[in-house]
Motif scaffolding. Structure first.
Motif, PDB file in Angstrom:
ATOM      1  N   LEU A   1      36.264  67.692  75.034  1.00  0.00           N
ATOM      2  CA  LEU A   1      36.134  67.506  73.719  1.00  0.00           C
ATOM      3  C   LEU A   1      35.650  66.181  73.003  1.00  0.00           C
ATOM      4  CD1 LEU A   1      39.233  69.659  72.707  1.00  0.00           C
ATOM      5  CD2 LEU A   1      37.147  70.605  72.792  1.00  0.00           C
ATOM      6  N   ILE A   2      34.905  66.229  71.982  1.00  0.00           N
ATOM      7  CA  ILE A   2      34.408  64.732  71.511  1.00  0.00           C
ATOM      8  C   ILE A   2      34.648  65.211  70.169  1.00  0.00           C
ATOM      9  CG2 ILE A   2      33.045  62.855  71.364  1.00  0.00           C
ATOM     10  CD1 ILE A   2      31.560  63.716  73.837  1.00  0.00           C
ATOM     11  N   LEU A   3      35.085  64.494  69.299  1.00  0.00           N
ATOM     12  CA  LEU A   3      35.364  64.274  67.759  1.00  0.00           C
ATOM     13  C   LEU A   3      34.542  63.070  67.244  1.00  0.00           C
ATOM     14  CD1 LEU A   3      35.767  65.963  65.167  1.00  0.00           C
ATOM     15  CD2 LEU A   3      38.455  65.082  65.455  1.00  0.00           C
TER      16      LEU A   3
ATOM     17  N   ILE B   1      31.221  54.408  63.622  1.00  0.00           N
ATOM     18  CA  ILE B   1      31.564  55.894  63.953  1.00  0.00           C
ATOM     19  C   ILE B   1      32.897  55.915  64.250  1.00  0.00           C
ATOM     20  CG2 ILE B   1      30.838  57.921  65.011  1.00  0.00           C
ATOM     21  CD1 ILE B   1      29.166  57.410  62.831  1.00  0.00           C
ATOM     22  N   ASP B   2      33.781  56.614  64.090  1.00  0.00           N
ATOM     23  CA  ASP B   2      34.979  56.863  64.869  1.00  0.00           C
ATOM     24  C   ASP B   2      34.806  57.842  65.873  1.00  0.00           C
ATOM     25  OD1 ASP B   2      36.479  54.883  63.512  1.00  0.00           O
ATOM     26  OD2 ASP B   2      37.302  56.245  61.761  1.00  0.00           O
ATOM     27  N   VAL B   3      35.317  57.787  67.199  1.00  0.00           N
ATOM     28  CA  VAL B   3      34.782  58.832  68.153  1.00  0.00           C
ATOM     29  C   VAL B   3      36.399  58.833  68.951  1.00  0.00           C
ATOM     30  CG1 VAL B   3      33.845  59.069  70.528  1.00  0.00           C
ATOM     31  CG2 VAL B   3      32.485  57.637  68.673  1.00  0.00           C
ATOM     32  N   CYS B   4      36.800  59.853  69.201  1.00  0.00           N
ATOM     33  CA  CYS B   4      37.840  60.321  70.064  1.00  0.00           C
ATOM     34  C   CYS B   4      37.652  61.651  70.957  1.00  0.00           C
ATOM     35  CB  CYS B   4      38.923  60.692  69.201  1.00  0.00           C
ATOM     36  SG  CYS B   4      40.766  61.061  69.571  1.00  0.00           S
ATOM     37  N   THR B   5      38.027  61.498  72.197  1.00  0.00           N
ATOM     38  CA  THR B   5      37.794  62.217  73.287  1.00  0.00           C
ATOM     39  C   THR B   5      39.005  62.956  73.843  1.00  0.00           C
ATOM     40  OG1 THR B   5      37.868  60.601  75.042  1.00  0.00           O
ATOM     41  CG2 THR B   5      35.746  61.109  73.903  1.00  0.00           C
ATOM     42  N   ARG B   6      38.937  64.042  74.566  1.00  0.00           N
ATOM     43  CA  ARG B   6      39.991  64.728  75.202  1.00  0.00           C
ATOM     44  C   ARG B   6      39.283  65.379  76.358  1.00  0.00           C
ATOM     45  NH1 ARG B   6      42.506  62.054  72.599  1.00  0.00           N
ATOM     46  NH2 ARG B   6      44.677  62.666  71.371  1.00  0.00           N
ATOM     47  N   HIS B   7      40.028  65.441  77.708  1.00  0.00           N
ATOM     48  CA  HIS B   7      39.516  66.449  78.646  1.00  0.00           C
ATOM     49  C   HIS B   7      40.707  66.817  79.171  1.00  0.00           C
ATOM     50  CE1 HIS B   7      38.306  66.594  82.960  1.00  0.00           C
ATOM     51  NE2 HIS B   7      37.377  67.336  82.453  1.00  0.00           N
TER      52      HIS B   7
ATOM     53  N   ASP C   1      31.932  62.800  54.805  1.00  0.00           N
ATOM     54  CA  ASP C   1      33.611  63.385  55.117  1.00  0.00           C
ATOM     55  C   ASP C   1      32.848  64.425  56.330  1.00  0.00           C
ATOM     56  OD1 ASP C   1      34.774  62.008  53.539  1.00  0.00           O
ATOM     57  OD2 ASP C   1      34.874  63.385  51.838  1.00  0.00           O
ATOM     58  N   ASP C   2      31.718  64.633  56.735  1.00  0.00           N
ATOM     59  CA  ASP C   2      31.348  65.641  57.762  1.00  0.00           C
ATOM     60  C   ASP C   2      31.982  65.105  59.151  1.00  0.00           C
ATOM     61  OD1 ASP C   2      30.043  67.083  56.208  1.00  0.00           O
ATOM     62  OD2 ASP C   2      28.260  66.449  56.811  1.00  0.00           O
ATOM     63  N   ARG C   3      32.638  65.961  59.878  1.00  0.00           N
ATOM     64  CA  ARG C   3      33.073  65.720  61.235  1.00  0.00           C
ATOM     65  C   ARG C   3      32.378  66.621  62.344  1.00  0.00           C
ATOM     66  NH1 ARG C   3      39.758  65.991  61.165  1.00  0.00           N
ATOM     67  NH2 ARG C   3      40.071  63.554  60.965  1.00  0.00           N
ATOM     68  N   LEU C   4      31.997  66.033  63.302  1.00  0.00           N
ATOM     69  CA  LEU C   4      31.312  66.595  64.321  1.00  0.00           C
ATOM     70  C   LEU C   4      31.927  66.769  65.685  1.00  0.00           C
ATOM     71  CD1 LEU C   4      27.569  65.190  64.315  1.00  0.00           C
ATOM     72  CD2 LEU C   4      28.273  67.112  63.116  1.00  0.00           C
ATOM     73  N   LEU C   5      32.267  68.091  65.976  1.00  0.00           N
ATOM     74  CA  LEU C   5      33.015  68.195  67.470  1.00  0.00           C
ATOM     75  C   LEU C   5      31.833  68.834  68.228  1.00  0.00           C
ATOM     76  CD1 LEU C   5      35.642  68.803  68.832  1.00  0.00           C
ATOM     77  CD2 LEU C   5      35.437  71.226  68.060  1.00  0.00           C
ATOM     78  N   PHE C   6      31.821  68.020  69.696  1.00  0.00           N
ATOM     79  CA  PHE C   6      31.264  68.385  70.506  1.00  0.00           C
ATOM     80  C   PHE C   6      32.027  68.665  71.821  1.00  0.00           C
ATOM     81  CE2 PHE C   6      29.263  65.033  68.400  1.00  0.00           C
ATOM     82  CZ  PHE C   6      27.576  65.301  68.509  1.00  0.00           C
TER      83      PHE C   6
ATOM     84  N   ALA D   1      43.735  66.197  65.707  1.00  0.00           N
ATOM     85  CA  ALA D   1      42.915  67.240  65.551  1.00  0.00           C
ATOM     86  C   ALA D   1      42.349  67.896  66.721  1.00  0.00           C
ATOM     87  CB  ALA D   1      41.642  66.842  64.751  1.00  0.00           C
ATOM     88  N   LEU D   2      42.219  67.193  67.624  1.00  0.00           N
ATOM     89  CA  LEU D   2      41.870  67.297  69.011  1.00  0.00           C
ATOM     90  C   LEU D   2      43.273  68.166  69.940  1.00  0.00           C
ATOM     91  CD1 LEU D   2      39.354  64.966  70.457  1.00  0.00           C
ATOM     92  CD2 LEU D   2      39.007  67.040  69.303  1.00  0.00           C
ATOM     93  N   ASP D   3      44.338  67.612  69.679  1.00  0.00           N
ATOM     94  CA  ASP D   3      45.608  68.123  70.245  1.00  0.00           C
ATOM     95  C   ASP D   3      46.020  69.317  69.730  1.00  0.00           C
ATOM     96  OD1 ASP D   3      45.649  65.803  71.655  1.00  0.00           O
ATOM     97  OD2 ASP D   3      47.258  64.847  70.326  1.00  0.00           O
ATOM     98  N   VAL D   4      45.834  69.547  68.219  1.00  0.00           N
ATOM     99  CA  VAL D   4      45.908  71.031  67.876  1.00  0.00           C
ATOM    100  C   VAL D   4      45.117  71.953  68.155  1.00  0.00           C
ATOM    101  CG1 VAL D   4      45.883  72.167  65.648  1.00  0.00           C
ATOM    102  CG2 VAL D   4      46.971  69.977  65.521  1.00  0.00           C
TER     103      VAL D   4
END
Length: 360
Positions: free
Chosen positions: A345-347, A142-148, A284-289, A323-326
């Motif tokens: 944000l968590i993608l 799972i690729d995980v990327c976060t932003r705060h 190809d699904d993406r999940l945004l928390f 995607a999170l920056d946009v």
């Protein structure tokens, strides 16, 4: 950096002098009757107004300058009117001296308190950034990327939280929001993350994990405190979710969908009865928390952020980080400036996922 420090120091000095000049002018104006009339009522005690006003707005040094100026004006006025040796003048001057000293002391205490609050706020923010460390990694396929994103400068500390763990039961994540925005919220944030880290590797069931976290957090919470949270666990072809009063995640694939729980549960700290539900995923699904800094973002007219539409546009970016920056730029454009609430944000997506076209 040295130039920046010099500029900030000069700016603070200019700001202090801009407030000092009116205070000195006010004292001079109050002293003017002492030069013009023998019957100066209420006498030199009127000069106390300058130091008393200064101690409310100025620091210790500038308040002392106003107090010294008032005392000097009193002496000059008394000498000019040949009253400096009069007993009444001596009494008034001593009262002015004592009041000026109290004003300087009061300014010192107020300034020290303000500096302490600023330092505490800064430490809290730095601690929060350390707790909410950024993640951009591949865990268990799972690729995980976060932003705060913190609120605008001057806002209080927020209560957003998240964490990711690669456990024997699969990749698990937590995202949540502590009620309130204060230094106390930071302690609850740390406690919630600590509970997740302690229990995520030992508790097989996701609902049991939520119950265990509730048991850990409840004794330390006040009667009106709580933590909204979503717990997720990834397995081949699916994600398991437990939602305790938190905004539901968004799945972006062939279509966009809010993954709302079949049965709502109370937030952590309010003794919920959480239930797990499963959502099947395509490759190809993406999940945004996310936290409510996204779902409750409003423009100047009170219009809500178009969550599903804008998330679909942002998550068409090939790179999760992009995607999170946009998405954050979209929120900022909608609100007309930095969001006033914390935004976490968590993608998540399969390591084999491909870029998505915008969903309509």
């Amino acid at each position: 950096m040295a130039v920046g420090r010099w500029w900030r120091t000069r700016a603070r000095g200019w700001h202090g002098r801009s407030r000092l000049a009116p205070a000195l002018a006010a004292s001079a104006l109050l002293a003017a009757p002492g030069f013009l009339t023998d019957n100066w009522y209420p006498g030199i005690l009127a000069l106390l107004i300058g130091p008393l006003l200064a101690c409310v707005h100025l620091d210790t040094r500038h308040t002392a300058a106003v107090a010294t100026w008032s005392l000097l004006l009193a002496l000059v006025a008394g000498t000019a009117r040949q009253r400096a040796t009069a007993p009444a003048f001596a009494v008034e001057f001593l009262i002015l001296l004592a009041g000026s000293a109290l004003a300087v002391r009061s300014a010192g205490r107020r300034t020290a308190t303000e500096h302490a609050l600023v330092r505490a706020e800064r430490v809290a923010r730095e601690s929060q950034q350390a707790i909410l460390r950024p993640v951009s990694a591949r865990l268990g396929g799972i690729d995980v990327c976060t932003r705060h994103h913190c609120p605008v400068p001057g806002a209080s500390v927020g209560g957003d939280l998240y964490d990711i763990a690669h456990t024997p039961f699969g990749v698990r994540l937590l995202i949540g929001d502590v009620r309130g925005h204060s230094l106390a919220a930071l302690g609850t944030t740390a406690a919630a993350i600590r509970a997740f880290r302690d229990l995520a590797y030992l508790t097989p069931g996701l609902a049991d994990l939520a119950t265990g976290m509730d048991a850990r957090l409840s004794p330390g919470l006040g009667p009106e405190d709580f933590v909204t949270a979503v717990l997720a666990e990834f397995a081949p072809g699916e994600v398991r979710l437990v939602n305790c009063g938190h905004p539901p995640p968004v799945r972006v694939g062939k279509r966009i969908r809010l993954l709302e729980p079949p049965e709502p549960a109370l937030p952590l700290g309010l003794h919920p009865t959480p239930r797990q539900h499963r959502v099947y995923l395509q490759s190809d699904d993406r999940l945004l928390f996310y936290t409510d800094g996204l779902s409750e973002a409003r423009d100047a007219g009170g219009m809500d952020f178009a969550l599903l539409e804008r998330v679909g546009e942002a998550l068409s970016e090939p790179s999760p980080a992009d995607a999170l920056d946009v998405l954050h730029r979209m929120v900022t454009a909608h609100t007309g400036g930095p969001p006033v609430d914390d935004l976490a944000l968590i993608l998540c997506q399969s390591a084999n996922a491909t870029a998505l076209a915008p969903v309509t």
